[in-house]
Design a protein around this motif. Sequence first.
Motif, PDB file in Angstrom:
ATOM      1  N   HIS A 106       0.856  -1.356  -0.010  1.00  0.00           N
ATOM      2  CA  HIS A 106       0.255   0.419  -0.252  1.00  0.00           C
ATOM      3  C   HIS A 106       1.007   1.643   0.271  1.00  0.00           C
ATOM      4  CE1 HIS A 106      -4.310  -2.078   0.295  1.00  0.00           C
ATOM      5  NE2 HIS A 106      -3.078  -2.864   1.531  1.00  0.00           N
ATOM      6  N   GLY A 107       1.973   1.310   0.036  1.00  0.00           N
ATOM      7  CA  GLY A 107       3.003   2.601  -0.041  1.00  0.00           C
ATOM      8  C   GLY A 107       2.671   2.979   0.954  1.00  0.00           C
ATOM      9  N   ILE A 108       2.998   2.779   2.347  1.00  0.00           N
ATOM     10  CA  ILE A 108       2.468   3.525   4.097  1.00  0.00           C
ATOM     11  C   ILE A 108       3.876   3.977   3.676  1.00  0.00           C
ATOM     12  CG2 ILE A 108       1.876   3.533   6.197  1.00  0.00           C
ATOM     13  CD1 ILE A 108      -0.034   2.734   4.221  1.00  0.00           C
ATOM     14  N   ALA A 124       7.727  -0.756  16.987  1.00  0.00           N
ATOM     15  CA  ALA A 124       7.572  -1.349  16.371  1.00  0.00           C
ATOM     16  C   ALA A 124       7.428  -0.913  15.071  1.00  0.00           C
ATOM     17  CB  ALA A 124       5.640  -1.732  16.008  1.00  0.00           C
ATOM     18  N   VAL A 125       7.705   1.088  14.474  1.00  0.00           N
ATOM     19  CA  VAL A 125       7.966   1.485  13.927  1.00  0.00           C
ATOM     20  C   VAL A 125       9.410   1.398  13.939  1.00  0.00           C
ATOM     21  CG1 VAL A 125       7.843   3.946  12.804  1.00  0.00           C
ATOM     22  CG2 VAL A 125       5.520   3.289  13.627  1.00  0.00           C
ATOM     23  N   ALA A 126      10.030   1.104  15.508  1.00  0.00           N
ATOM     24  CA  ALA A 126      11.522   1.932  15.165  1.00  0.00           C
ATOM     25  C   ALA A 126      11.863   0.492  14.050  1.00  0.00           C
ATOM     26  CB  ALA A 126      11.671   2.072  17.175  1.00  0.00           C
ATOM     27  N   ALA A 127      11.639  -0.663  15.107  1.00  0.00           N
ATOM     28  CA  ALA A 127      11.758  -2.178  14.626  1.00  0.00           C
ATOM     29  C   ALA A 127      12.121  -2.111  13.074  1.00  0.00           C
ATOM     30  CB  ALA A 127      11.441  -3.372  15.662  1.00  0.00           C
ATOM     31  N   LEU A 128      10.703  -2.047  12.265  1.00  0.00           N
ATOM     32  CA  LEU A 128      10.606  -1.691  10.637  1.00  0.00           C
ATOM     33  C   LEU A 128      11.784  -1.101  10.552  1.00  0.00           C
ATOM     34  CD1 LEU A 128       8.768  -2.231   8.791  1.00  0.00           C
ATOM     35  CD2 LEU A 128       7.458  -0.108   9.376  1.00  0.00           C
ATOM     36  N   ASN A 129      12.063   0.634  10.843  1.00  0.00           N
ATOM     37  CA  ASN A 129      13.053   1.278   9.801  1.00  0.00           C
ATOM     38  C   ASN A 129      14.367   0.835  10.158  1.00  0.00           C
ATOM     39  OD1 ASN A 129      11.476   3.191   9.427  1.00  0.00           O
ATOM     40  ND2 ASN A 129      11.729   4.291  11.699  1.00  0.00           N
ATOM     41  N   ILE A 130      14.630  -0.165  11.461  1.00  0.00           N
ATOM     42  CA  ILE A 130      16.481  -0.633  11.257  1.00  0.00           C
ATOM     43  C   ILE A 130      15.788  -1.521   9.918  1.00  0.00           C
ATOM     44  CG2 ILE A 130      17.663  -2.769  12.441  1.00  0.00           C
ATOM     45  CD1 ILE A 130      16.552  -1.184  15.017  1.00  0.00           C
ATOM     46  N   ARG A 131      15.094  -2.534  10.025  1.00  0.00           N
ATOM     47  CA  ARG A 131      14.937  -3.352   8.932  1.00  0.00           C
ATOM     48  C   ARG A 131      14.538  -2.665   7.334  1.00  0.00           C
ATOM     49  NH1 ARG A 131      11.947  -8.933   8.558  1.00  0.00           N
ATOM     50  NH2 ARG A 131      12.441  -8.558  10.482  1.00  0.00           N
ATOM     51  N   LEU A 132      14.210  -1.784   7.332  1.00  0.00           N
ATOM     52  CA  LEU A 132      13.455  -0.969   5.798  1.00  0.00           C
ATOM     53  C   LEU A 132      15.628  -0.076   5.808  1.00  0.00           C
ATOM     54  CD1 LEU A 132      10.431   0.773   6.775  1.00  0.00           C
ATOM     55  CD2 LEU A 132      11.273  -1.098   5.053  1.00  0.00           C
ATOM     56  N   ARG A 133      16.051  -0.069   6.877  1.00  0.00           N
ATOM     57  CA  ARG A 133      17.558   0.082   6.327  1.00  0.00           C
ATOM     58  C   ARG A 133      18.598  -0.475   6.016  1.00  0.00           C
ATOM     59  NH1 ARG A 133      16.507   3.621  11.303  1.00  0.00           N
ATOM     60  NH2 ARG A 133      16.450   5.431  10.035  1.00  0.00           N
ATOM     61  N   GLU A 134      18.201  -1.594   6.045  1.00  0.00           N
ATOM     62  CA  GLU A 134      19.001  -3.026   6.073  1.00  0.00           C
ATOM     63  C   GLU A 134      18.484  -3.137   4.419  1.00  0.00           C
ATOM     64  OE1 GLU A 134      17.880  -5.588   8.921  1.00  0.00           O
ATOM     65  OE2 GLU A 134      19.432  -5.144  10.334  1.00  0.00           O
ATOM     66  N   ASN A 136      18.038  -0.713   2.724  1.00  0.00           N
ATOM     67  CA  ASN A 136      18.520   0.353   1.791  1.00  0.00           C
ATOM     68  C   ASN A 136      16.451   0.833   0.858  1.00  0.00           C
ATOM     69  OD1 ASN A 136      20.878   0.260   1.827  1.00  0.00           O
ATOM     70  ND2 ASN A 136      20.996  -1.251   0.904  1.00  0.00           N
ATOM     71  N   ALA A 137      15.652   0.202   1.714  1.00  0.00           N
ATOM     72  CA  ALA A 137      14.661   1.189   1.699  1.00  0.00           C
ATOM     73  C   ALA A 137      14.141   1.973   2.184  1.00  0.00           C
ATOM     74  CB  ALA A 137      13.072   0.252   1.744  1.00  0.00           C
ATOM     75  N   PRO A 138      12.934   3.058   1.941  1.00  0.00           N
ATOM     76  CA  PRO A 138      12.260   4.417   3.045  1.00  0.00           C
ATOM     77  C   PRO A 138      11.909   3.958   4.259  1.00  0.00           C
ATOM     78  CG  PRO A 138      11.553   4.776   0.645  1.00  0.00           C
ATOM     79  CD  PRO A 138      12.052   2.996   0.881  1.00  0.00           C
ATOM     80  N   VAL A 139      12.503   4.437   4.727  1.00  0.00           N
ATOM     81  CA  VAL A 139      11.832   4.859   6.709  1.00  0.00           C
ATOM     82  C   VAL A 139      10.710   4.991   6.883  1.00  0.00           C
ATOM     83  CG1 VAL A 139      14.211   3.859   7.338  1.00  0.00           C
ATOM     84  CG2 VAL A 139      13.505   6.571   7.801  1.00  0.00           C
ATOM     85  N   TRP A 140       9.903   4.941   7.692  1.00  0.00           N
ATOM     86  CA  TRP A 140       8.537   5.612   8.215  1.00  0.00           C
ATOM     87  C   TRP A 140       8.560   7.024   8.826  1.00  0.00           C
ATOM     88  CZ3 TRP A 140       3.845   1.774   8.569  1.00  0.00           C
ATOM     89  CH2 TRP A 140       3.318   1.226   7.904  1.00  0.00           C
ATOM     90  N   GLN A 141       8.187   7.568   8.954  1.00  0.00           N
ATOM     91  CA  GLN A 141       7.628   8.597  10.216  1.00  0.00           C
ATOM     92  C   GLN A 141       6.325   8.375  10.674  1.00  0.00           C
ATOM     93  OE1 GLN A 141       9.990  11.035  10.444  1.00  0.00           O
ATOM     94  NE2 GLN A 141      11.137   9.634   7.980  1.00  0.00           N
ATOM     95  N   ILE A 142       6.309   8.979  12.098  1.00  0.00           N
ATOM     96  CA  ILE A 142       5.182   9.499  12.579  1.00  0.00           C
ATOM     97  C   ILE A 142       5.342  11.043  13.067  1.00  0.00           C
ATOM     98  CG2 ILE A 142       4.111   8.557  15.701  1.00  0.00           C
ATOM     99  CD1 ILE A 142       6.247   6.815  15.194  1.00  0.00           C
ATOM    100  N   VAL A 143       3.785  10.683  12.490  1.00  0.00           N
ATOM    101  CA  VAL A 143       3.454  12.235  12.861  1.00  0.00           C
ATOM    102  C   VAL A 143       2.579  12.828  13.259  1.00  0.00           C
ATOM    103  CG1 VAL A 143       4.016  12.688  10.383  1.00  0.00           C
ATOM    104  CG2 VAL A 143       1.312  11.688  10.341  1.00  0.00           C
ATOM    105  N   ALA A 144       1.658  13.767  14.017  1.00  0.00           N
ATOM    106  CA  ALA A 144       0.886  13.896  14.446  1.00  0.00           C
ATOM    107  C   ALA A 144      -0.285  14.160  14.142  1.00  0.00           C
ATOM    108  CB  ALA A 144       1.378  15.645  15.662  1.00  0.00           C
ATOM    109  N   PRO A 145      -1.066  14.035  15.016  1.00  0.00           N
ATOM    110  CA  PRO A 145      -2.752  13.888  14.455  1.00  0.00           C
ATOM    111  C   PRO A 145      -3.471  15.555  14.044  1.00  0.00           C
ATOM    112  CG  PRO A 145      -2.871  12.991  16.528  1.00  0.00           C
ATOM    113  CD  PRO A 145      -1.327  13.228  16.225  1.00  0.00           C
ATOM    114  N   GLN A 146      -3.811  15.875  12.761  1.00  0.00           N
ATOM    115  CA  GLN A 146      -4.310  17.114  12.163  1.00  0.00           C
ATOM    116  C   GLN A 146      -5.408  17.486  12.871  1.00  0.00           C
ATOM    117  OE1 GLN A 146      -3.988  17.063   8.455  1.00  0.00           O
ATOM    118  NE2 GLN A 146      -2.226  17.159   7.898  1.00  0.00           N
ATOM    119  N   ARG A 147      -5.692  18.539  13.743  1.00  0.00           N
ATOM    120  CA  ARG A 147      -6.839  19.195  14.620  1.00  0.00           C
ATOM    121  C   ARG A 147      -7.445  19.344  13.280  1.00  0.00           C
ATOM    122  NH1 ARG A 147      -5.997  16.089  18.956  1.00  0.00           N
ATOM    123  NH2 ARG A 147      -3.810  16.921  19.381  1.00  0.00           N
TER     124      ARG A 147
END
Length: 291
Positions: A106-108, A124-134, A136-147
Amino acid sequence: MARFRLTQTPAPPGVGESCLRKQLPRHDCQACMVACPVQAITAPATTPVINEAECLQCGRCLFVCPADALQNIRPETRRFTASTLVAPFSTLEPSVEELLMWHQQHGIRAVEMEMDAFPGWVRAVAALNIRLRELNAPVWQIVAPQRKAINTGRRHFIKVREVDVQSSTVSVGVRARRQAFSALSEYQLSLDRAQCTVCGACARVCMEKALSRGEGALTFSSSSCTGCNSCAVVCPVDAVRIEKQEGENRVLHFPWIQKTCRCCQRAFYTFDPETERCAVCQRHKYGMREA
């Protein structure tokens, strides 16, 4: 007048016939048991058993099974918009294996949440980003909800609608993950050619056809290997070993030659051109099989 039930009791979670432990009694696969966060899956005998009362239906076991053997369990349905997962979020955080499929299918690339409210998801996102760096894929971000500003004076007259929010699941199983990341591999084959008799048992048992014995060579494609380890289980001389090793896909060729045994005069296969006797005759130290 006969009464008809309008609802059916859902079938309990279980383990299907493709389970490696059912296919090969010697197999000791524990992938689903290790992944279960509440130890609802046990193996009192050969076949794993799922305790329905304890099962959370979280679906974690689905993403690690190399044989897609688990039944009547569905992965979590999650909501997303564009490339971001959005609330509501499950209490139990997803596994890295599930998030990898969201990344690919889904390209998340982000999660919209309050970090303090969902510490498990942050891990979970931190562990995912470790795997994605291995990978060589773009890592995820955690963004604050929009009000979102809402005109409370008109809330009884209009329905505030979320725009472009979708609900979906992802494909499960190691097989699906290997197809999604076909350029990369998770496992590598280690072959002891001095011990191997080129019997072909490993190639015949391989469900993914990662191992094949063709004309003149034993071939291994790491992109297809799900790490089920069945090849090592059936090898009669313990010459095959599957090792967890992530990297680029590799296709290995192990050339073999056909020779005639000097003792029994039968044809046999070997990797060593200097070998003159077949594997059976080599075990008969006193020439009992000599013609």
